[in-house]
Design a protein around this motif. Structure first.
Motif, PDB file in Angstrom:
ATOM      1  N   ILE A  38      65.391 -30.758 -42.759  1.00  0.00           N
ATOM      2  CA  ILE A  38      65.796 -29.857 -43.833  1.00  0.00           C
ATOM      3  C   ILE A  38      64.655 -29.849 -44.830  1.00  0.00           C
ATOM      4  O   ILE A  38      64.349 -30.878 -45.429  1.00  0.00           O
ATOM      5  N   PRO A  39      63.996 -28.706 -44.999  1.00  0.00           N
ATOM      6  CA  PRO A  39      62.888 -28.660 -45.953  1.00  0.00           C
ATOM      7  C   PRO A  39      63.384 -28.932 -47.373  1.00  0.00           C
ATOM      8  O   PRO A  39      64.406 -28.393 -47.791  1.00  0.00           O
ATOM      9  N   VAL A  40      62.649 -29.780 -48.086  1.00  0.00           N
ATOM     10  CA  VAL A  40      62.965 -30.083 -49.475  1.00  0.00           C
ATOM     11  C   VAL A  40      61.799 -29.591 -50.321  1.00  0.00           C
ATOM     12  O   VAL A  40      60.655 -29.970 -50.089  1.00  0.00           O
ATOM     13  N   ILE A  41      62.115 -28.741 -51.277  1.00  0.00           N
ATOM     14  CA  ILE A  41      61.113 -28.214 -52.185  1.00  0.00           C
ATOM     15  C   ILE A  41      61.449 -28.758 -53.573  1.00  0.00           C
ATOM     16  O   ILE A  41      62.586 -28.642 -54.032  1.00  0.00           O
ATOM     17  N   ILE A  42      60.468 -29.366 -54.202  1.00  0.00           N
ATOM     18  CA  ILE A  42      60.646 -29.923 -55.536  1.00  0.00           C
ATOM     19  C   ILE A  42      60.146 -28.903 -56.542  1.00  0.00           C
ATOM     20  O   ILE A  42      59.131 -28.243 -56.312  1.00  0.00           O
ATOM     21  N   MET A  43      60.845 -28.786 -57.656  1.00  0.00           N
ATOM     22  CA  MET A  43      60.373 -27.915 -58.737  1.00  0.00           C
ATOM     23  C   MET A  43      60.374 -28.709 -60.036  1.00  0.00           C
ATOM     24  O   MET A  43      61.187 -29.616 -60.224  1.00  0.00           O
ATOM     25  N   SER A  44      59.422 -28.393 -60.887  1.00  0.00           N
ATOM     26  CA  SER A  44      59.296 -29.094 -62.162  1.00  0.00           C
ATOM     27  C   SER A  44      58.542 -28.225 -63.152  1.00  0.00           C
ATOM     28  O   SER A  44      57.705 -27.420 -62.763  1.00  0.00           O
ATOM     29  N   SER A  45      58.840 -28.416 -64.425  1.00  0.00           N
ATOM     30  CA  SER A  45      58.088 -27.688 -65.461  1.00  0.00           C
ATOM     31  C   SER A  45      56.823 -28.444 -65.834  1.00  0.00           C
ATOM     32  O   SER A  45      55.977 -27.929 -66.552  1.00  0.00           O
ATOM     33  N   GLU A  46      56.691 -29.665 -65.326  1.00  0.00           N
ATOM     34  CA  GLU A  46      55.522 -30.487 -65.627  1.00  0.00           C
ATOM     35  C   GLU A  46      54.551 -30.485 -64.460  1.00  0.00           C
ATOM     36  O   GLU A  46      54.910 -30.848 -63.350  1.00  0.00           O
ATOM     37  N   ASN A  47      53.327 -30.079 -64.714  1.00  0.00           N
ATOM     38  CA  ASN A  47      52.286 -30.017 -63.697  1.00  0.00           C
ATOM     39  C   ASN A  47      51.507 -31.330 -63.713  1.00  0.00           C
ATOM     40  O   ASN A  47      50.441 -31.418 -64.306  1.00  0.00           O
ATOM     41  N   GLU A  48      52.066 -32.350 -63.051  1.00  0.00           N
ATOM     42  CA  GLU A  48      51.440 -33.665 -62.999  1.00  0.00           C
ATOM     43  C   GLU A  48      50.957 -33.933 -61.571  1.00  0.00           C
ATOM     44  O   GLU A  48      51.771 -34.183 -60.679  1.00  0.00           O
ATOM     45  N   PRO A  49      49.637 -33.887 -61.338  1.00  0.00           N
ATOM     46  CA  PRO A  49      49.100 -34.051 -59.981  1.00  0.00           C
ATOM     47  C   PRO A  49      49.585 -35.318 -59.273  1.00  0.00           C
ATOM     48  O   PRO A  49      49.864 -35.286 -58.074  1.00  0.00           O
ATOM     49  N   GLN A  50      49.706 -36.420 -59.982  1.00  0.00           N
ATOM     50  CA  GLN A  50      50.155 -37.667 -59.352  1.00  0.00           C
ATOM     51  C   GLN A  50      51.589 -37.521 -58.830  1.00  0.00           C
ATOM     52  O   GLN A  50      51.902 -37.932 -57.720  1.00  0.00           O
ATOM     53  N   ARG A  51      52.447 -36.895 -59.614  1.00  0.00           N
ATOM     54  CA  ARG A  51      53.841 -36.662 -59.215  1.00  0.00           C
ATOM     55  C   ARG A  51      53.887 -35.714 -58.016  1.00  0.00           C
ATOM     56  O   ARG A  51      54.613 -35.938 -57.053  1.00  0.00           O
ATOM     57  N   ILE A  52      53.101 -34.652 -58.080  1.00  0.00           N
ATOM     58  CA  ILE A  52      53.066 -33.669 -56.997  1.00  0.00           C
ATOM     59  C   ILE A  52      52.610 -34.335 -55.699  1.00  0.00           C
ATOM     60  O   ILE A  52      53.255 -34.197 -54.654  1.00  0.00           O
ATOM     61  N   ASN A  53      51.523 -35.082 -55.748  1.00  0.00           N
ATOM     62  CA  ASN A  53      50.997 -35.756 -54.553  1.00  0.00           C
ATOM     63  C   ASN A  53      51.983 -36.765 -53.998  1.00  0.00           C
ATOM     64  O   ASN A  53      52.125 -36.903 -52.777  1.00  0.00           O
ATOM     65  N   ARG A  54      52.663 -37.468 -54.870  1.00  0.00           N
ATOM     66  CA  ARG A  54      53.653 -38.469 -54.438  1.00  0.00           C
ATOM     67  C   ARG A  54      54.782 -37.789 -53.660  1.00  0.00           C
ATOM     68  O   ARG A  54      55.211 -38.291 -52.612  1.00  0.00           O
ATOM     69  N   CYS A  55      55.259 -36.656 -54.137  1.00  0.00           N
ATOM     70  CA  CYS A  55      56.339 -35.932 -53.452  1.00  0.00           C
ATOM     71  C   CYS A  55      55.871 -35.365 -52.116  1.00  0.00           C
ATOM     72  O   CYS A  55      56.570 -35.474 -51.104  1.00  0.00           O
ATOM     73  N   LEU A  56      54.690 -34.762 -52.111  1.00  0.00           N
ATOM     74  CA  LEU A  56      54.161 -34.192 -50.875  1.00  0.00           C
ATOM     75  C   LEU A  56      53.877 -35.278 -49.839  1.00  0.00           C
ATOM     76  O   LEU A  56      54.066 -35.064 -48.640  1.00  0.00           O
TER      77      LEU A  56
END
Length: 186
Positions: A106-124
């Motif tokens: 099941i594809p999971v897409i995260i959304m956030s108003s904060e553009n934090e590269p560390q958070r993005i990379n951790r989720c991906l």
């Protein structure tokens, strides 16, 4: 029989309806995103919940299974979740979903108003299909259809991916001979 199942899945994904589990603790954000889905036509059925814990119930992943009429256990095509939520973050929900052995991913897409590269990379890194910066746009919503199509066509077989001959050619690897540069022959 398998062919008819694939045909039914393709027809459903061809434009009829995708089931999206929308998880966000903000009622305003839920209404906005749900409105975006409705504006794209009839291809999405949106199930909205206000927390990661409630999403776990909908997916049938909680310890105390309820017989609630809106429990759709494993019949969700896409999960779109906010990252920052009380009790259970979108990251925690992502981890819980990826640890399950569903028949298909099941594809999971995260959304956030904060553009934090560390958070993005951790989720991906742990398997998020995408990370979308809010506010969501119509194009973001339409991209979700492609994620659902890929997951329906490719059942969960593990995480190994094969490189096709086409991709190898695009990447400049026209043959499979190993490179032996710097090897001395005695």
């Amino acid at each position: 029989m398998e062919e008819s199942l694939m045909k039914g899945e393709e027809e459903r994904l061809g434009g009829v309806e995708l089931r999206v589990l929308l998880v966000d603790d903000s009622p305003v954000e839920r209404r906005i995103v749900e409105g975006l889905f409705k504006s794209t036509g009839d291809m999405f059925q949106v199930i909205t919940v206000d927390s990661g814990r409630r999403a776990m119930e909908i997916l049938g992943l909680n310890e105390h299974k309820t017989e609630s009429p809106d429990v759709v256990e494993h019949k969700v095509d896409i999960i779109l979740t906010d990252y920052c939520m009380p009790e259970m973050t979108g990251y925690d929900l992502l981890k819980a979903v990826k640890e399950q052995n569903f028949d298909r991913t099941i594809p999971v897409i995260i959304m956030s108003s904060e553009n934090e590269p560390q958070r993005i990379n951790r989720c991906l890194a742990i398997g998020a299909e995408d990370f979308i910066i809010k506010p969501l746009q119509t194009n973001d919503v339409l991209r979700l259809k492609n994620y659902a199509r890929r997951s329906a066509i490719s059942p969960r077989n593990g995480t190994k991916r094969k490189m096709t001959a086409e991709l190898m050619a695009e990447n400049g690897a026209t043959d499979r001979r190993p490179r032996l540069t710097g090897l001395a022959v005695a």
